[in-house]
Scaffold this active site. Structure first.
Site, PDB file in Angstrom:
ATOM      1  N   THR A 557     -13.045  19.497   0.629  1.00 33.56           N
ATOM      2  CA  THR A 557     -13.611  20.671   1.293  1.00 33.56           C
ATOM      3  C   THR A 557     -12.722  21.885   1.007  1.00 33.56           C
ATOM      4  OG1 THR A 557     -12.294  20.605   3.325  1.00 33.56           O
ATOM      5  CG2 THR A 557     -14.194  19.139   3.227  1.00 33.56           C
ATOM      6  N   ALA A 613      -6.667  23.341 -10.812  1.00 33.73           N
ATOM      7  CA  ALA A 613      -7.616  22.212 -10.829  1.00 33.73           C
ATOM      8  C   ALA A 613      -6.994  20.986 -11.473  1.00 33.73           C
ATOM      9  CB  ALA A 613      -8.918  22.612 -11.495  1.00 33.73           C
ATOM     10  N   GLY A 666     -21.839  32.537 -12.818  1.00 30.84           N
ATOM     11  CA  GLY A 666     -21.318  31.639 -11.763  1.00 30.84           C
ATOM     12  C   GLY A 666     -19.815  31.496 -11.799  1.00 30.84           C
ATOM     13  N   LYS A 684      -2.323  30.113  -4.884  1.00 32.63           N
ATOM     14  CA  LYS A 684      -1.751  29.145  -5.835  1.00 32.63           C
ATOM     15  C   LYS A 684      -0.287  29.481  -6.122  1.00 32.63           C
ATOM     16  CE  LYS A 684      -6.284  28.526  -7.833  1.00 32.63           C
ATOM     17  NZ  LYS A 684      -7.171  28.960  -8.923  1.00 32.63           N
TER      18      LYS A 684
END
Ligand code: ADP
Ligand code: ASP
Ligand code: MG
Length: 819
Positions: A557, A613, A666, A684
């Site tokens: 989430t 990521a 996007g 980050k």
């Protein structure tokens, strides 16, 4: 000659009794047989209940009595044809009357002595042996009813009687000398020297069978039950338990004494003494080989495996006597044990540390209060003199026993055992190992019993190991993760011997729990509307309540509330993998709480995907740090959106148009201001800064927002994009000015000397950042070792698949640690 014992479940109804007939018929063709039967399933419990009810003067006992009557009359009707029925019914009526009389007497007296209790409980076997012997006769076998009270002689401890083996053997031999055909003997019951009825303790029919078998020198004692044999652990508690083909007498004895209910604890001894093999067979699956219990010498095919089986006893009570006055004082242990023996209290477990400061022992719940009382009396002088503290009592505990002949002289078993427990956060309260090294027993909290059995079983017996994953979130990352786990599961099994079992999933509206795993193809249909408070706390409570071993919580989430739950999860020894930055980039307080929870937990916490990521940034950083390198500077681009904007800008294009294009593709949040503000990038860097050991908060990151100052007020996205054109010329001018010096611009961050800055910077066109494409991220580590040529990590820094891949890798890293 063989003794065949049938337990309650094997004769629970008429069909099962017909099935028993076929087993008996087949065996009787090959050898002489003796049949020993238990009561019909549940009858002993009903009898006990009736007795206790009657003793309270409660007339409700007659309801139990009529239940018992209906059950047995039904069996007679179903099994015995009209010819023989009258005789059986007549006998049954007499027995039922006697039972009714005894219960009536108990209800009048309102007193249930052990003597009456044993007598009442003896009726179950009397009924079953009667009906079964008649039925066998009717089906053409020469069979007769044999009341074991004519054969088994015991002491007067009526409900848990000790057997006088010599006297019993004499009577058994005498009985069988006279007897003809198949004797159907009542299990469980015997007679005291005074002629009163006794019982051998719950589950005692196994014992009856081995007493008779050994007195007569049988070739084999077959114990027919409802499972395929002696399992490596109770199959009702450990799903992956398997049948042990061969087990030694000693091992069977240790396991049954420690709770393996498949065999009565005392039943092995007579067979072992006479060297008669016991086989455990499944009456529901008579073709299965079952388990052979015999001498350890036949054990060699398993010689490699140190542990044979596990068992457990729960809901027992730990008593600890401690105090400095016990040190070096001889006779304390002797007084303790004599006192308990005098009061007929059975000790299941003993442990004393060599410091002699304390002695711990475990007794049954039913005897715990008495044990406490008598010990406090015994030691009252010492307690008054403060040499001994009053007795500590801990209820709701379980004992787990790990048993194996080959443990002796096999180093590392304990280490492995306790490591497995530790990694699963199971607290061991006391430990005992006999010098025969065949049994390591330890005490834990009741609620950890199943978890302990399962994790030990898996780590000692199975080549394939399991981790249980609970996912929070059902969005893009969770979807990709489920797909990856599914697609990779076969390879994981083959190459890592690992099963990643997704045991739970939830979002704020839906959830699903499946201990054995949610189907990875149809999980979306499995989600059900939540019936709890719909908070993360409720979901976490559900995970904790399951208390599965090797549990990993996976946060897919972007919710602050979910991040707040990490300390609690870690404190419960549940490992956490998160793609959600709001934990490590949250408030300093949350960050510190997570860190300290992590330090005091046996569980792991991994968050590689928080930065870049799937790119290996946090791991790389930690590898450098842990291997003694000094990190001088970290630079880079950690926003896919901003990377894209500047990469396009360098090719020539208008800033506002590029932002529109990125949004259409996007690459931005629905509101591109969120990306342009640099907030995500700053989080980050905040994480990297904290990773380097700097005490930083979000506000400490000096981050240049690309949202022009005059456009920071309330306005719609459209209006904002419209107005954004006003900065286009400014960017064009900066790029051409930089180009004159062979330089270009990029939105980059840098951390050095405890300071983190993110801004639009000029840099030489030769800088690797200037060569980025699309939404690529890049981190450049300048360290003592990577000084002239810094270490670069580059690649896509966002997207469901790569993020899920990073999360998956973290899950596997934790799995590697756990198993
Ligand atoms: P019976 O009525 O045949 O005497 P029990 O209920 O006394 O049957 O014993 C069989 C049960 O023992 C099994 O159903 C199983 O749940 C339990 N059990 C506990 N530990 C073990 C084990 N290690 N192997 C097999 N069964 C076990
Ligand atoms: N019927 C007795 C009991 O339920 C004995 C047995 O089943 O072995 O404990
Ligand atoms: Mg049994």
């Amino acid at each position: 000659m063989k003794v065949l014992k049938f337990g309650g479940t094997s004769i629970k109804d008429a069909d099962r009794i017909r099935n028993v007939l076929s087993i008996i018929g087949r065996t009787a063709q090959e050898s002489d047989i003796i049949v020993v039967v238990s009561a019909i399933r549940k009858v002993t419990d009903l009898l006990l209940d009736a007795a206790v009810t009657a003793s309270k003067g409660d007339a409700g006992y007659s309801k139990r009595l009529s239940e018992i009557e209906t059950l047995h009359r039904g069996l007679v009707e179903d099994l015995i044809t009209a010819d023989g029925r009258k005789e059986v019914e007549e006998y049954l009526r007499k027995e039922l009357n006697e039972l009714g009389d005894v219960l009536h007497g108990v209800s009048l007296l309102r007193e249930l002595s052990d003597k009456s209790r044993a007598l009442i409980m003896s009726f179950g076997e009397r009924f079953s042996a009667l009906i079964i012997s008649s039925y066998l006769r009717q089906e053409g076998l020469e069979a007769s009813y044999a009341d074991a009270r004519n054969m088994i002689v015991t002491d007067t401890n009526h409900c848990d009687a000790r057997v006088d083996m010599k006297a019993s053997a004499k009577r058994i031999k005498a009985w069988f000398k006279e007897a003809k055909g198949i004797q159907v003997v009542t299990g469980y019951i015997g007679t005291a020297p005074d002629g009163t009825t006794t019982t051998l303790g719950r589950g005692g029919s196994d014992y009856s069978a081995t007493i008779i078998g050994s007195a007569l020198g049988a070739d084999e004692i077959q114990v027919w039950t409802d499972v395929d044999g002696f399992f490596s652990a109770d199959p009702k508690r450990v799903r992956d338990a398997y049948v042990i083909p061969f087990i030694s007498y000693g091992e069977a004895m240790e396991l049954s004494h420690s709770g393996a209910k498949v065999l009565h604890p005392y039943s092995v001894h007579p067979a072992m003494k006479s060297g008669i093999p016991i086989t455990i067979r499944n009456s529901y699956n008579p073709d299965a080989e079952g388990t052979h219990i015999g001498g350890a010498d036949k054990n060699d095919e398993r010689a490699e495996r140190p542990v044979t089986g596990l068992s457990s006893i729960n809901n027992v009570v730990l008593l600890t006597l401690s105090g400095s006055g016990m040190i070096g004082v001889p006779g304390i242990a002797s007084r303790l044990f004599s006192c308990l023996a005098r009061h007929m209290i059975n000790i299941i477990f003993i442990s004393q540390a060599s410091s002699e400061q304390s002695i711990s022992l475990v007794v049954n719940l039913a005897q715990a209060e008495k044990a406490r009382r008598v010990l406090e009396e015994e030691f009252s002088p010492e307690i008054t003199a403060r040499q001994v503290e009053s007795l500590a009592v801990r209820k709701r505990i379980a004992i787990i026993a790990v048993v194996g002949n080959n443990m002796s002289g096999h180093p590392g078993v304990s280490a492995h055992l306790f490591e497995t427990l530790g990694k699963n956060g199971i607290n061991v309260i006391a430990v005992a190992q006999g010098a025969n090294e065949m049994n390591i027993s330890f005490v834990i909290d009741n609620q950890d019993e199943d978890k302990a059995l399962n994790c030990i079983h898996e780590s000692f017996f199975l080549s394939r190991r399991k981790v249980h994953v609970f996912i929070a979130g059902t969005g893009t990352i969770a979807k990709s993760l489920m797909g990856q786990i599914r697609d990779h599961s076969l390879t994981l099994r083959k190459e890592m011997n690992l099963d990643v079992v997704v045991s739970g999933m939830a979002n704020t509206r839906m959830k699903v729990f499946r201990n054995d795993g949610i189907d990875l193809d149809t999980w979306e249909n499995a989600l059900e509307p939540r019936d709890d408070g719909k908070t993360i706390g409720d979901y976490v409570a559900g995970i904790k309540a399951r208390n599965l071993h090797n549990t990993i919580f996976v946060d897919c989430t972007a919710s602050g509330d979910v991040a707040e739950s990490y300390p609690d999860l870690l404190a419960s020894n549940i490992s956490v993998v998160t793609a959600n930055k709001l934990g490590m980039a949250g408030s300093w307080k949350l960050f510190e709480t997570i860190r300290s929870a992590q330090q005091s937990s046996n569980a792991r916490f991994l968050y590689e995907t928080n930065v870049g990521a799937g790119l290996p940034i946090i791991n790389t950083l930690n590898d450098l740090k842990n291997s003694g390198d000094r990190i001088i500077r970290i630079e880079g681009v950690l926003s896919g959106t901003l990377s894209y904007i500047f990469n396009e800008l360098r090719k020539g294009g208008k800033f506002s148009e590029i932002v529109r294009k990125a949004r259409a593709a996007g690459y931005t949040e629905p509101d591109p201001r969120e990306d342009l503000s640099g907030a995500d990038f700053a989080r980050k860097f905040l994480i990297l800064g904290r990773e380097l050991g700097y005490r930083l908060n979000y506000e400490d990151i000096d981050c240049e927002s690309l949202v022009p100052e005059n456009l920071r007020g309330e306005m719609s996205v459209e209006a904002f994009l419209e107005e954004l054109g006003s900065v286009d010329s400014d960017y064009e001018a900066r790029i051409s000015k930089a180009a004159e010096r062979d330089m270009t611009i990029a939105y980059t961050g840098e951390i050095s000397e405890g300071k983190a800055r993110i801004s639009v910077n000029m840099l030489p066109v030769s800088n690797p950042v200037a060569g980025l494409n699309g939404t690529e991220n890049m981190v450049v580590f300048t360290t003592d070792r990577y000084l002239d040529t810094p270490l670069v990590v580059k690649g896509p820094g966002a997207g469901g698949e790569v993020t899920a891949g990073g999360v998956f890798a973290d899950i596997l890293r934790i799995a590697g640690y756990l198993v």
